[in-house]
Design a protein around this motif. Structure first.
Motif, PDB file in Angstrom:
ATOM      1  N   SER A 135       0.820  -1.208   0.000  1.00 56.73           N
ATOM      2  CA  SER A 135       0.000   0.000   0.000  1.00 56.73           C
ATOM      3  C   SER A 135       0.853   1.257   0.000  1.00 56.73           C
ATOM      4  O   SER A 135       0.407   2.324  -0.408  1.00 56.73           O
ATOM      5  CB  SER A 135      -0.923   0.009   1.228  1.00 56.73           C
ATOM      6  N   ALA A 140      -0.923   2.865  -7.130  1.00 56.77           N
ATOM      7  CA  ALA A 140      -2.322   2.680  -6.762  1.00 56.77           C
ATOM      8  C   ALA A 140      -3.129   3.854  -7.306  1.00 56.77           C
ATOM      9  O   ALA A 140      -2.578   4.896  -7.659  1.00 56.77           O
ATOM     10  CB  ALA A 140      -2.471   2.610  -5.243  1.00 56.77           C
ATOM     11  N   TYR A 212      -3.633  -4.054  -6.065  1.00 58.80           N
ATOM     12  CA  TYR A 212      -3.329  -2.628  -5.937  1.00 58.80           C
ATOM     13  C   TYR A 212      -3.128  -1.989  -7.300  1.00 58.80           C
ATOM     14  O   TYR A 212      -3.590  -0.876  -7.558  1.00 58.80           O
ATOM     15  CB  TYR A 212      -2.092  -2.431  -5.052  1.00 58.80           C
TER      16      TYR A 212
END
Length: 224
Positions: A135, A140, A212
């Motif tokens: 993340s 993303a 992602y």
């Protein structure tokens, strides 16, 4: 017998890893490499089952060495070692073909378990840690976007598989997914096998990366 090659540029670390692994009756440490180029060369000659690969090494780093191993010795499986202040290298290693990753401060029991796990064909991934790393570093969608662009998602996934893929990408393990959806763990495993096939990925790590990158889940930016 699991044949293991250790690659790390620090002799003390190499010796420590060997001392942890060697007493296990099912493990044979067949060689040690001090840099990525030597690791690729030794793997080509020794044909180890598992290469415990440090990410940051001279001459050829662990990322490029992992990619080289995929060509020279594709049967060898690579758990990458890294300190957590180099998360971006871990993600790059997964993309290059590593079969998971471990922190440098992993316990001896966890290291041995990881070697056994990758040898069976599974990825060594701590789901919550994997989610944090990816993340932060994997491309993303804009955090302001409200929903994933479904046109970027692959065809062939059922609604249930899409749901499981999303939960997997958020860091849930199989048991947690099963509880969340009120289904059995074996059913979750079957769906995940189907997800891997549709995505064309090898393991859980690559499936999370794909989630992602395709916008199935959004990145939560680390606050520093």
């Amino acid at each position: 017998m699991i044949r293991v090659l250790i690659a790390d540029d620090q002799p003390l670390v190499r010796r420590g890893l060997a001392l942890i692994l060697s007493p296990d009756p099912d493990v044979e440490v067949v060689g040690e490499a001090g840099d990525g180029a030597e690791a690729v060369d030794l793997a080509g000659r020794l044909r180890p089952d598992v290469v415990v690969m440090d990410i940051r090494m001279p001459v050829l780093d662990g990322v490029r060495a992992t990619a080289g191993l995929a060509r020279v010795c594709p049967e060898s499986r690579v758990p990458a070692l890294s300190t957590f202040d180099m998360d971006e290298y871990v993600v790059a290693a997964l993309r290059a073909g590593a079969h998971g990753f471990l922190p440098k401060d992993v316990s001896p029991e966890e290291l041995i378990a990881a070697v056994r796990t990758v040898h069976t064909g599974e990825a060594v991934v701590a789901p919550s840690l994997l989610t944090r790393l990816i993340s932060t570093y994997v491309r993303a969608p804009d955090p302001r976007s409200r929903r994933a662009d479904t046109t970027a998602l692959p065809d062939g996934l059922t609604p249930r598989e899409l749901e499981i893929w999303r939960l997997l990408a958020r860091g849930l393990d199989n048991a947690e997914i099963a509880r969340d959806l009120d289904i059995s763990v074996s059913t979750v495993k079957n769906h995940i096998t189907g997800i891997f096939g549709t995505l064309g990925v090898r393991d859980r790590a690559q499936a999370v990366i794909a989630a992602y990158e395709r916008g199935l889940v959004e990145a939560e930016r680390r606050i520093t």
